[in-house]
Write a protein that holds these residues in place. Structure first.
Motif, mmCIF file in Angstrom:
data_model
loop_
_atom_site.group_PDB
_atom_site.id
_atom_site.type_symbol
_atom_site.label_atom_id
_atom_site.label_comp_id
_atom_site.label_asym_id
_atom_site.label_seq_id
_atom_site.Cartn_x
_atom_site.Cartn_y
_atom_site.Cartn_z
ATOM 1 N N PRO A 63 0.643 -1.202 -0.353
ATOM 2 C CA PRO A 63 0.167 -0.247 0.431
ATOM 3 C C PRO A 63 0.324 1.492 -0.319
ATOM 4 C CG PRO A 63 -0.134 -1.136 1.813
ATOM 5 C CD PRO A 63 0.499 -1.921 1.176
ATOM 6 N N ILE A 64 0.118 2.479 -0.702
ATOM 7 C CA ILE A 64 1.170 3.304 -1.085
ATOM 8 C C ILE A 64 1.098 4.534 0.460
ATOM 9 C CG2 ILE A 64 1.615 5.965 -2.294
ATOM 10 C CD1 ILE A 64 0.936 3.485 -5.053
ATOM 11 N N THR A 65 1.555 4.809 1.427
ATOM 12 C CA THR A 65 0.785 5.938 1.779
ATOM 13 C C THR A 65 2.146 7.146 2.334
ATOM 14 O OG1 THR A 65 1.830 4.618 3.900
ATOM 15 C CG2 THR A 65 0.032 3.906 3.284
ATOM 16 N N ASP A 66 1.682 7.921 3.255
ATOM 17 C CA ASP A 66 2.519 8.969 3.654
ATOM 18 C C ASP A 66 3.688 8.000 3.973
ATOM 19 O OD1 ASP A 66 0.770 11.010 2.445
ATOM 20 O OD2 ASP A 66 0.502 11.898 4.159
ATOM 21 N N GLN A 67 3.643 7.202 4.752
ATOM 22 C CA GLN A 67 4.986 6.863 4.802
ATOM 23 C C GLN A 67 6.016 6.264 4.731
ATOM 24 O OE1 GLN A 67 1.401 6.166 6.987
ATOM 25 N NE2 GLN A 67 2.875 7.897 8.373
ATOM 26 N N THR A 68 5.491 5.512 3.461
ATOM 27 C CA THR A 68 6.671 4.730 2.348
ATOM 28 C C THR A 68 6.926 5.136 1.334
ATOM 29 O OG1 THR A 68 3.902 4.106 1.412
ATOM 30 C CG2 THR A 68 5.451 2.701 3.148
ATOM 31 N N HIS A 69 5.958 6.718 1.419
ATOM 32 C CA HIS A 69 6.584 6.982 -0.179
ATOM 33 C C HIS A 69 5.934 9.038 -0.222
ATOM 34 C CE1 HIS A 69 5.234 3.069 -1.607
ATOM 35 N NE2 HIS A 69 5.797 3.299 -3.412
ATOM 36 N N VAL A 70 6.577 9.881 -1.342
ATOM 37 C CA VAL A 70 6.748 11.342 -1.698
ATOM 38 C C VAL A 70 6.216 11.353 -2.594
ATOM 39 C CG1 VAL A 70 7.967 11.365 0.542
ATOM 40 C CG2 VAL A 70 9.586 11.021 -1.561
ATOM 41 N N ARG A 71 6.710 12.552 -3.199
ATOM 42 C CA ARG A 71 6.291 13.262 -4.781
ATOM 43 C C ARG A 71 7.079 13.325 -4.733
ATOM 44 N NH1 ARG A 71 0.824 12.632 -7.048
ATOM 45 N NH2 ARG A 71 -0.818 12.679 -5.356
ATOM 46 N N CYS A 72 7.612 13.138 -5.818
ATOM 47 C CA CYS A 72 8.753 13.420 -6.742
ATOM 48 C C CYS A 72 9.085 15.014 -6.963
ATOM 49 C CB CYS A 72 9.130 12.895 -8.323
ATOM 50 S SG CYS A 72 10.123 13.554 -9.144
ATOM 51 N N PRO A 73 9.801 15.802 -6.661
ATOM 52 C CA PRO A 73 9.724 17.006 -6.703
ATOM 53 C C PRO A 73 9.709 17.524 -8.333
ATOM 54 C CG PRO A 73 11.441 16.861 -6.459
ATOM 55 C CD PRO A 73 11.065 15.323 -6.061
ATOM 56 N N ASP A 74 10.195 16.631 -8.989
ATOM 57 C CA ASP A 74 9.476 16.661 -10.439
ATOM 58 C C ASP A 74 9.139 16.575 -11.312
ATOM 59 O OD1 ASP A 74 12.765 18.654 -10.969
ATOM 60 O OD2 ASP A 74 12.569 17.680 -12.537
ATOM 61 N N CYS A 75 8.316 15.419 -11.350
ATOM 62 C CA CYS A 75 7.347 14.909 -11.763
ATOM 63 C C CYS A 75 5.656 14.232 -11.112
ATOM 64 C CB CYS A 75 7.921 13.766 -12.926
ATOM 65 S SG CYS A 75 7.655 12.059 -11.802
ATOM 66 N N GLU A 77 4.886 12.416 -9.386
ATOM 67 C CA GLU A 77 4.512 10.773 -9.219
ATOM 68 C C GLU A 77 4.770 10.473 -8.055
ATOM 69 O OE1 GLU A 77 3.075 9.311 -11.149
ATOM 70 O OE2 GLU A 77 2.468 10.777 -12.941
ATOM 71 N N LEU A 78 3.927 9.787 -7.118
ATOM 72 C CA LEU A 78 4.897 9.396 -6.553
ATOM 73 C C LEU A 78 5.714 8.144 -5.981
ATOM 74 C CD1 LEU A 78 0.774 8.291 -5.197
ATOM 75 C CD2 LEU A 78 2.836 10.433 -3.541
ATOM 76 N N VAL A 79 7.356 7.871 -5.226
ATOM 77 C CA VAL A 79 7.827 7.862 -5.272
ATOM 78 C C VAL A 79 8.779 6.936 -3.689
ATOM 79 C CG1 VAL A 79 9.428 8.268 -7.433
ATOM 80 C CG2 VAL A 79 9.302 9.261 -4.991
ATOM 81 N N ARG A 80 8.872 6.189 -4.272
ATOM 82 C CA ARG A 80 9.288 5.554 -2.511
ATOM 83 C C ARG A 80 9.915 6.677 -1.719
ATOM 84 N NH1 ARG A 80 10.082 -0.222 -0.931
ATOM 85 N NH2 ARG A 80 12.080 0.268 -0.145
ATOM 86 N N THR A 91 14.952 12.105 -11.784
ATOM 87 C CA THR A 91 15.635 12.728 -10.642
ATOM 88 C C THR A 91 15.988 12.383 -9.780
ATOM 89 O OG1 THR A 91 14.378 14.423 -12.211
ATOM 90 C CG2 THR A 91 14.416 14.995 -9.613
ATOM 91 N N ALA A 92 17.453 12.662 -9.404
ATOM 92 C CA ALA A 92 17.739 12.481 -8.229
ATOM 93 C C ALA A 92 17.538 13.286 -7.393
ATOM 94 C CB ALA A 92 19.515 13.254 -8.212
ATOM 95 N N LEU A 93 17.039 12.486 -6.506
ATOM 96 C CA LEU A 93 15.884 12.609 -4.898
ATOM 97 C C LEU A 93 17.107 11.837 -3.577
ATOM 98 C CD1 LEU A 93 13.192 11.071 -5.912
ATOM 99 C CD2 LEU A 93 13.220 13.194 -6.279
ATOM 100 N N VAL A 94 16.726 13.134 -2.749
ATOM 101 C CA VAL A 94 17.635 12.365 -1.659
ATOM 102 C C VAL A 94 16.661 11.793 -0.407
ATOM 103 C CG1 VAL A 94 18.338 13.899 0.517
ATOM 104 C CG2 VAL A 94 18.629 15.010 -1.158
ATOM 105 N N PRO A 95 16.879 10.971 0.111
ATOM 106 C CA PRO A 95 16.111 10.117 0.664
ATOM 107 C C PRO A 95 15.249 10.509 2.196
ATOM 108 C CG PRO A 95 18.073 8.789 -0.188
ATOM 109 C CD PRO A 95 18.365 10.265 -0.495
ATOM 110 N N GLN A 96 14.922 10.112 2.704
ATOM 111 C CA GLN A 96 13.776 10.973 3.500
ATOM 112 C C GLN A 96 13.805 9.800 4.684
ATOM 113 O OE1 GLN A 96 10.380 12.721 2.630
ATOM 114 N NE2 GLN A 96 11.682 14.321 1.197
#
Ligand SMILES: [Zn+2]
Length: 96
Positions: A63-75, A77-80, A91-96
């Motif tokens: 399941p995709i939740t706020d705890q597991t996924h964030v929105r890509c700042p560029d596109c 889309e939901l990414v882990r 796009t390079a992301l900073v893991p949170q």
């Protein structure tokens, strides 16, 4: 007269059932009253539960939740959350 009371009682039952599935109880009461409690009941039975079961899931079935996924700042889309690169736009992301 008894039939009418039974009809309305069954409509209430369908409404209560719909409510327990997270659905709009009054709406289902009216639908059952118009069509028939049987038709309303069959439709409510076929409906999936609203709430946790309706969460979107990723390709792994998680399941995709706020705890597991964030929105890509560029596109957008939901990414882990722990991803270092967006799988949609690279796009390079900073893991949170
Ligand atoms: Zn992206």
């Amino acid at each position: 007269m008894e039939i009418l009371i039974g009809w309305v009682a069954l409509c209430f039952a369908v409404a209560a059932w719909a409510h327990s599935k997270g659905r709009f109880a009054f709406g289902w009461f009216i639908i059952s009253l118009m069509l028939s409690p049987l038709v309303g009941g069959v439709i409510v039975a076929a409906l999936p539960k609203v709430g946790k079961a309706a969460l979107p899931r990723d390709e792994a079935g998680q399941p995709i939740t706020d705890q597991t996924h964030v929105r890509c700042p560029d596109c957008r889309e939901l990414v882990r959350r722990d991803a270092r690169k967006c799988k949609h736009c690279n796009t390079a992301l900073v893991p949170q």
